[in-house]
Design a protein around this motif. Structure first.
Motif, PDB file in Angstrom:
ATOM      1  N   GLU A   3       9.477   3.916 -13.839  1.00  0.00           N
ATOM      2  CA  GLU A   3       9.267   3.030 -12.690  1.00  0.00           C
ATOM      3  C   GLU A   3       7.878   3.228 -12.085  1.00  0.00           C
ATOM      4  N   ALA A   4       7.507   4.493 -11.851  1.00  0.00           N
ATOM      5  CA  ALA A   4       6.215   4.771 -11.220  1.00  0.00           C
ATOM      6  C   ALA A   4       5.065   4.282 -12.099  1.00  0.00           C
ATOM      7  N   GLU A   5       5.169   4.563 -13.396  1.00  0.00           N
ATOM      8  CA  GLU A   5       4.116   4.148 -14.314  1.00  0.00           C
ATOM      9  C   GLU A   5       4.021   2.626 -14.404  1.00  0.00           C
ATOM     10  N   SER A   6       5.162   1.944 -14.469  1.00  0.00           N
ATOM     11  CA  SER A   6       5.168   0.480 -14.570  1.00  0.00           C
ATOM     12  C   SER A   6       4.596  -0.155 -13.317  1.00  0.00           C
TER      13      SER A   6
ATOM     14  N   GLY B   3      -2.906   1.025 -21.864  1.00  0.00           N
ATOM     15  CA  GLY B   3      -3.086   1.918 -23.002  1.00  0.00           C
ATOM     16  C   GLY B   3      -2.878   3.376 -22.666  1.00  0.00           C
ATOM     17  N   GLN B   4      -2.812   3.723 -21.383  1.00  0.00           N
ATOM     18  CA  GLN B   4      -2.626   5.111 -20.980  1.00  0.00           C
ATOM     19  C   GLN B   4      -1.175   5.430 -20.607  1.00  0.00           C
ATOM     20  N   ARG B   5      -0.277   4.534 -20.917  1.00  0.00           N
ATOM     21  CA  ARG B   5       1.138   4.766 -20.596  1.00  0.00           C
ATOM     22  C   ARG B   5       1.697   5.907 -21.453  1.00  0.00           C
ATOM     23  N   ARG B   6       2.500   6.766 -20.818  1.00  0.00           N
ATOM     24  CA  ARG B   6       3.126   7.886 -21.530  1.00  0.00           C
ATOM     25  C   ARG B   6       4.632   7.731 -21.666  1.00  0.00           C
ATOM     26  N   PHE B   7       5.214   6.875 -20.858  1.00  0.00           N
ATOM     27  CA  PHE B   7       6.668   6.824 -20.775  1.00  0.00           C
ATOM     28  C   PHE B   7       7.234   5.458 -21.166  1.00  0.00           C
ATOM     29  N   ALA B   8       6.448   4.647 -21.854  1.00  0.00           N
ATOM     30  CA  ALA B   8       6.912   3.298 -22.203  1.00  0.00           C
ATOM     31  C   ALA B   8       8.095   3.316 -23.157  1.00  0.00           C
ATOM     32  N   HIS B   9       8.290   4.423 -23.882  1.00  0.00           N
ATOM     33  CA  HIS B   9       9.382   4.489 -24.858  1.00  0.00           C
ATOM     34  C   HIS B   9      10.706   4.938 -24.226  1.00  0.00           C
ATOM     35  N   PHE B  10      10.693   5.317 -22.948  1.00  0.00           N
ATOM     36  CA  PHE B  10      11.920   5.825 -22.321  1.00  0.00           C
ATOM     37  C   PHE B  10      13.065   4.800 -22.315  1.00  0.00           C
TER      38      PHE B  10
ATOM     39  N   ALA C 239       0.047  -3.142 -10.841  1.00  0.00           N
ATOM     40  CA  ALA C 239      -0.954  -3.251  -9.767  1.00  0.00           C
ATOM     41  C   ALA C 239      -2.371  -3.054 -10.284  1.00  0.00           C
ATOM     42  N   GLY C 240      -2.520  -2.826 -11.574  1.00  0.00           N
ATOM     43  CA  GLY C 240      -3.851  -2.622 -12.140  1.00  0.00           C
ATOM     44  C   GLY C 240      -4.432  -1.260 -11.858  1.00  0.00           C
ATOM     45  N   ARG C 241      -3.608  -0.314 -11.385  1.00  0.00           N
ATOM     46  CA  ARG C 241      -4.091   1.029 -11.082  1.00  0.00           C
ATOM     47  C   ARG C 241      -4.059   1.945 -12.307  1.00  0.00           C
ATOM     48  N   LEU C 242      -3.419   1.511 -13.396  1.00  0.00           N
ATOM     49  CA  LEU C 242      -3.316   2.327 -14.597  1.00  0.00           C
ATOM     50  C   LEU C 242      -3.436   1.423 -15.813  1.00  0.00           C
ATOM     51  N   PRO C 243      -4.359   1.695 -16.729  1.00  0.00           N
ATOM     52  CA  PRO C 243      -4.468   0.875 -17.942  1.00  0.00           C
ATOM     53  C   PRO C 243      -3.208   0.992 -18.793  1.00  0.00           C
TER      54      PRO C 243
ATOM     55  N   ARG D 274       0.828  -1.210   0.000  1.00  0.00           N
ATOM     56  CA  ARG D 274       0.000   0.000   0.000  1.00  0.00           C
ATOM     57  C   ARG D 274       0.862   1.259   0.000  1.00  0.00           C
ATOM     58  N   ARG D 275       1.892   1.278   0.847  1.00  0.00           N
ATOM     59  CA  ARG D 275       2.790   2.442   0.914  1.00  0.00           C
ATOM     60  C   ARG D 275       3.513   2.665  -0.403  1.00  0.00           C
ATOM     61  N   LEU D 276       3.937   1.565  -1.036  1.00  0.00           N
ATOM     62  CA  LEU D 276       4.650   1.690  -2.300  1.00  0.00           C
ATOM     63  C   LEU D 276       3.750   2.277  -3.390  1.00  0.00           C
ATOM     64  N   LEU D 277       2.519   1.764  -3.473  1.00  0.00           N
ATOM     65  CA  LEU D 277       1.597   2.277  -4.490  1.00  0.00           C
ATOM     66  C   LEU D 277       1.269   3.748  -4.232  1.00  0.00           C
ATOM     67  N   GLU D 278       1.178   4.112  -2.986  1.00  0.00           N
ATOM     68  CA  GLU D 278       0.889   5.505  -2.646  1.00  0.00           C
ATOM     69  C   GLU D 278       2.023   6.420  -3.115  1.00  0.00           C
ATOM     70  N   LEU D 279       3.260   5.982  -2.860  1.00  0.00           N
ATOM     71  CA  LEU D 279       4.425   6.771  -3.292  1.00  0.00           C
ATOM     72  C   LEU D 279       4.523   6.826  -4.815  1.00  0.00           C
ATOM     73  N   ARG D 280       4.241   5.711  -5.469  1.00  0.00           N
ATOM     74  CA  ARG D 280       4.325   5.692  -6.927  1.00  0.00           C
ATOM     75  C   ARG D 280       3.219   6.534  -7.553  1.00  0.00           C
ATOM     76  N   MET D 281       2.044   6.538  -6.967  1.00  0.00           N
ATOM     77  CA  MET D 281       0.974   7.384  -7.488  1.00  0.00           C
ATOM     78  C   MET D 281       1.329   8.857  -7.317  1.00  0.00           C
ATOM     79  N   GLN D 282       1.983   9.166  -6.206  1.00  0.00           N
ATOM     80  CA  GLN D 282       2.438  10.540  -5.989  1.00  0.00           C
ATOM     81  C   GLN D 282       3.438  10.948  -7.075  1.00  0.00           C
ATOM     82  N   GLN D 283       4.387  10.059  -7.397  1.00  0.00           N
ATOM     83  CA  GLN D 283       5.348  10.353  -8.458  1.00  0.00           C
ATOM     84  C   GLN D 283       4.653  10.486  -9.810  1.00  0.00           C
ATOM     85  N   ASN D 284       3.747   9.581 -10.090  1.00  0.00           N
ATOM     86  CA  ASN D 284       3.090   9.565 -11.394  1.00  0.00           C
ATOM     87  C   ASN D 284       2.176  10.773 -11.602  1.00  0.00           C
ATOM     88  N   GLY D 285       1.849  11.461 -10.512  1.00  0.00           N
ATOM     89  CA  GLY D 285       1.002  12.643 -10.629  1.00  0.00           C
ATOM     90  C   GLY D 285       1.721  13.846 -11.195  1.00  0.00           C
TER      91      GLY D 285
END
Length: 922
Positions: free
Chosen positions: A616-619, A630-637, A624-628, A521-532
């Motif tokens: 990392e945050a997006e992946s 198809g909505q990835r923006r950074f997959a080409h990095f 975790a199923g929190r982001l589809p 839970r803590r990890l997903l919270e931190l990653r969502m914060q980064q992804n924002g």
């Protein structure tokens, strides 16, 4: 002393070229208007371009093509030789071979230069089959006869003007080889050649003549990467330490040129002036060196530059401040444009000549408006004494000189006294107000005269503009990282710590599910914060730069970023090496794991690290199923980063800020690398571990021509990786297609066991790097200085059965090399485990039983792989060159490593897919 009729004439002959004897060359770009009596005025014709077009006759252009054909470089005129081409591992990488035919010379030069070998300029060839003795004997007899010709004799002049191109049995003049190679190389290989030449203390090419394309090129870009350190004034201390790019720092410049014929060698004189004491360093190649008497075919018109840098020691410093010295190859009458440039950028010009004729007088009269000081070095017994005096008397008011500006040097002149006199003249000019110029200032003067500047190409300038749009916003490095690189710092540090705890739970016997869920839970919270967050404007500009479809523009951009960020580095980073070592020592005890050992400069790796955190945050959210997906923006990095790795940029494997590996980012990068390499994805992983500033990065760079950070950057804590390509014709024999080299940077600082968490972290990182490796080089400063973390890693790997092939290397980067072997007591490595070894064994719950440690392979005298590398420097820095003993020892280590890889002693080689699995598992 040899008689003037013998050796002096023999010395002059090689200096006189066919092109110089063609009067059309000397006057093609000049228009003369007679004035009163013998006075005259010089002016350019329709412009500098016309001057350059006429500077070389048609026959000279064919000589250039013949030289390229002789050296096997004609195929690199359309598609230039690249840096990556020159660094490939091949059969020749494993043998200390001597060139046998002229086509071997460019590659032999590049390999020796990569290894910082002081003999790289030697173009002697070793023939398999000796040629027929009779022609050789006849040729040598002809040379002896030529030596005794009177230079005033017209027949002698005709003989001198006849010059055959080198044959496969005749060595090539090293300056011709250098010019041909530079003209066949792309901008980045040119830069690497010049950088390595600077480390070898060779004179550097500043203006490169090109007879084929009718222009001269000022090599500004090629010198961009050279950074020198010096101490401004004694006493030597922190306050007097200076570090700057040679392109940007301003210094007085002194030019040495030849007018018509001179019995005295400019290059020998320059070497004597630059060399402290009685140890002469051959910075400028000269006629008395091996092959120095070979006629120059395409390198006349070359302008070379070298610097003197003070060390802060009165007993060694010839001058109290940096001084530049310039050397024009060839006669000023044939290379007026270069001479004109030298008069505009130099504080003083020394003109060496035997004769001042009416033609030479007219050349010099045209410089009457110049504010440069002129000095003449004459050998009157070679010329017409009365004529020289008549013209000198006329030049005194024109050039604003007096009799003290005329020096006479004959065979009986004491060389040491004459050199002291030259130094005294330079010193007097330095003490008075004089012109101080940087290489950038020189380039500006060159542009005004119509010379081409290598940096002015469109791709280079576009990349520079993009870099400046990023760096002009950086006022304070720490503030920029906090405000613009927002995903780093606390969010990433906290996420890394949670992931470490989560990973440790995987190995627990019965992990509590509640704790596992809380960590998730803590990890997903931190990653969502980064992804924002969205990438800042600077990061977006950086991404645009490395996304350019032009490979050259992308490479230009990365180099500009490196230098641009270095310029905005915090001033406190510019400290002597011994101060950095002191900082490291102070941090040897318990410290905060997030605290850098010394200030970490802002670099390209921080922008790539930011990209990695977005990925990392997006992946993590997609997993975790929190982001589809198809909505990835950074997959080409990762694809962008893998392309940088393929172009030779070191990429961060272990994050220096958190001392952890961003696994999703690294595995994503390796997957993209696998796709791009396709069938050529067999890897050998070679790592180098050791405490900072023991020379491991310098060792890797010297061994393979890599670009790991050294010097003041040796405190960077992250581990970096760089890819080396194995030539296709050699990959089957070696058993791999690429070698992935990992430099541990400052990860292992030799922390004591009392440091607690830090020691455990270092041990884990050492285990990770060694576990990924087929071959590990352990760099040590002292015989008993094996860090406890590395011993700890050995114990862990011994349990798993994965033990890389390892080499212990004892060296001292700052030690001055001395002649002869320096044996060390091998038994010290075989002694029973000391306190650090005991501590490592205790942490592995071995108690007081040291059987596991004693059973390790490196304690077996029959299996030891121990290297003692001589000191890096020959002489005292900053004027020291890399010692030949160091270069040769590094080559032997490289040969041994490649032999071990080829013979299968480095454990099983892996492909990239296997490496990805190993990264995840470790």
């Amino acid at each position: 002393m040899a008689s003037p009729g013998h050796s002096d004439l023999g010395e002059v002959a090689p200096e006189i070229k066919a092109s110089e004897r063609r009067t059309a060359v000397a006057i093609a770009d000049l228009e003369w208007r007679e004035m009163e009596g013998d006075d005259c005025e010089f002016r350019y014709g329709d412009g500098a371009n016309e001057a350059q077009d006429n500077d070389f006759p048609t026959v000279e252009r064919s000589r250039f093509q013949e030289m390229l054909s002789l050296l096997g470089l004609e195929t690199y005129q359309a598609q230039k030789l690249s840096l990556q081409d020159s660094l490939q591992i091949s059969f020749d990488s494993m043998k200390n071979w001597a060139p046998q035919v002229p086509k071997d010379l460019p590659w032999n030069f590049l390999r020796k230069l990569q290894a910082l070998n002081a003999e790289a300029r030697n173009t002697t060839m070793v023939l398999d089959v000796l040629p027929d003795a009779r022609p050789v004997e006849k040729e040598s007899q002809m040379e002896e006869e030529i030596i005794y010709w009177d230079p005033a004799d017209d027949l002698a002049a005709d003989i001198y003007s006849f010059s055959e191109l080198p044959t496969p049995d005749t060595p090539v003049n090293p300056l011709d080889l250098l010019c041909a190679l530079l003209l066949s190389s792309d901008s980045f290989l040119q830069q690497e050649i010049v950088l390595k030449m600077a480390l070898c203390q060779f004179a550097l090419p500043l203006v490169l003549p090109d007879s084929e394309n009718h222009y001269h090129t000022f090599l500004l870009w090629a010198m961009r990467g050279i950074v020198r350190t010096w101490w401004s004034q004694p006493p030597r201390g922190v306050g007097s330490f200076r570090e700057d790019s040679v392109v940007l720092s301003r210094a007085p410049a002194f030019a040495f040129v030849r007018m018509d014929v001179s019995s005295n060698s400019k290059s020998q004189l320059l070497n004597a002036v630059l060399s402290p004491g009685h140890r002469q360093w051959d910075c400028f190649w000269h006629r008395d060196l091996n092959l120095g008497t070979n006629a120059r075919e395409i390198s006349d018109g070359l302008v070379e530059i070298s610097w003197f840098f003070p060390s802060g020691r009165e007993d060694l410093d010839i001058f109290p401040e940096p001084v530049a010295f310039l050397n024009l190859r060839g006669d000023i009458g044939s290379h007026w444009l270069q001479f004109k440039l030298l008069t505009e950028i130099s504080s003083a010009v020394f003109i060496l000549t035997d004769n001042i004729s009416k033609k030479e007088y007219k050349l010099l009269y045209s410089m009457k408006e110049s504010t440069t000081k002129y000095y003449f070095i004459l050998s009157p017994y070679r010329g017409k004494r009365n004529t020289n005096l008549r013209f000198l008397n006329k030049l005194i008011p024109v050039l604003k000189i007096d009799h003290s500006h005329v020096l006479v040097k004959v065979s009986s002149t004491d060389s040491d006294s004459f050199v002291k006199r030259i130094r005294a003249i330079v010193g007097n000019v330095l003490r008075a107000p004089c012109r101080r110029v940087s290489v950038e200032d020189m380039a500006h003067a060159a542009r005004k005269l119509g010379l081409k500047v290598d940096e002015d190409c469109e791709e280079c300038q576009k990349a520079k503009d993009r870099m400046e749009r990023i760096t002009r916003k950086i006022k304070d490095s720490d503030a920029y990282r906090r405000d613009e690189l927002r995903l780093q710092g606390d969010p990433w540090r906290k996420a890394a710590q949670v992931e470490k705890e989560f990973c440790q739970l995987q190995w627990a016997a019965d992990p509590p599910e509640k704790h596992r869920a809380e960590l998730r839970r803590r990890l997903l919270e931190l990653r969502m914060q980064q992804n924002g967050h969205d990438p800042s404007s600077g990061v977006q500009e950086f991404i645009s730069g490395i996304s350019s479809p032009s490979l050259s523009e992308k490479q230009y951009f990365l180099r500009w970023m490196e230098w641009g960020l270095a310029r905005v580095a915090q001033p406190r980073l510019r400290q002597p090496p011994e101060m950095l070592l002191t900082l490291r020592t102070k941090h040897g005890g318990p410290t905060d794991l997030g605290e850098p050992l010394w200030p970490e400069p802002l670099g390209v790796e921080h922008f790539l690290r930011e990209m990695g955190q977005f990925y990392e945050a997006e992946s993590c959210l997609v997993e975790a199923g929190r982001l589809p997906a198809g909505q990835r923006r950074f997959a080409h990095f990762p694809g962008l980063a893998s392309e940088l790795l393929l172009t030779g940029l070191p990429l961060e494997l272990i994050d220096g800020s958190t001392l952890s590996m961003p696994v999703r980012w690294v595995t994503g990068l390796l997957k993209e690398l696998h796709l791009r390499l396709e069938r050529r994805s067999r890897l050998v992983v070679l790592s180098a571990l050791g405490v900072p500033c023991t020379g491991k990065s310098t060792l890797l760079n010297t061994m393979f021509g890599l670009r790991f950070a050294t010097g003041k950057s040796c405190g960077s804590r992250g581990a970096f990786m760089q890819l080396i390509t194995v030539a296709e014709g050699f990959s089957q024999d070696l058993g791999c297609d690429h070698i992935l080299v990992i430099d541990s940077g400052g990860l292992i600082v030799g922390a004591l066991t009392s440091a607690g968490d830090r020691f455990e972290l270092e041990a884990s990182l050492a285990t990770l790097l060694m576990g990924l490796s087929n071959v590990t080089v352990i760099s040590l400063a002292e015989t008993k200085d094996i860090p406890a973390a590395i011993l700890h890693a050995f114990l862990r790997l011994e349990k798993t059965g994965h033990m890389p092939n390892y080499q212990f290397v004892y060296q001292n980067l700052h030690e001055v090399s001395v002649p002869g072997p320096r044996p060390r007591d091998k038994r010290q490595l075989l002694d029973p485990p000391g306190d650090l070894s005991r501590a490592a064994a205790q942490m592995e719950k071995q108690g007081d039983s040291f059987r596991a440690l004693a059973g390790l392979a490196f304690c077996d005298p029959e299996k030891q792989h121990i290297w003692h590398i001589p000191g890096l420097w020959h002489g005292a820095p900053p004027m020291a060159a890399v010692s030949l003993a160091y270069s040769e020892a590094i080559f032997e280590l490289k040969r041994c490593l490649l032999e071990n890889i080829r013979n299968g002693l480095s454990n099983q080689n892996k492909n990239i897919q296997q490496l990805i699995e190993l990264v995840r598992r470790l």
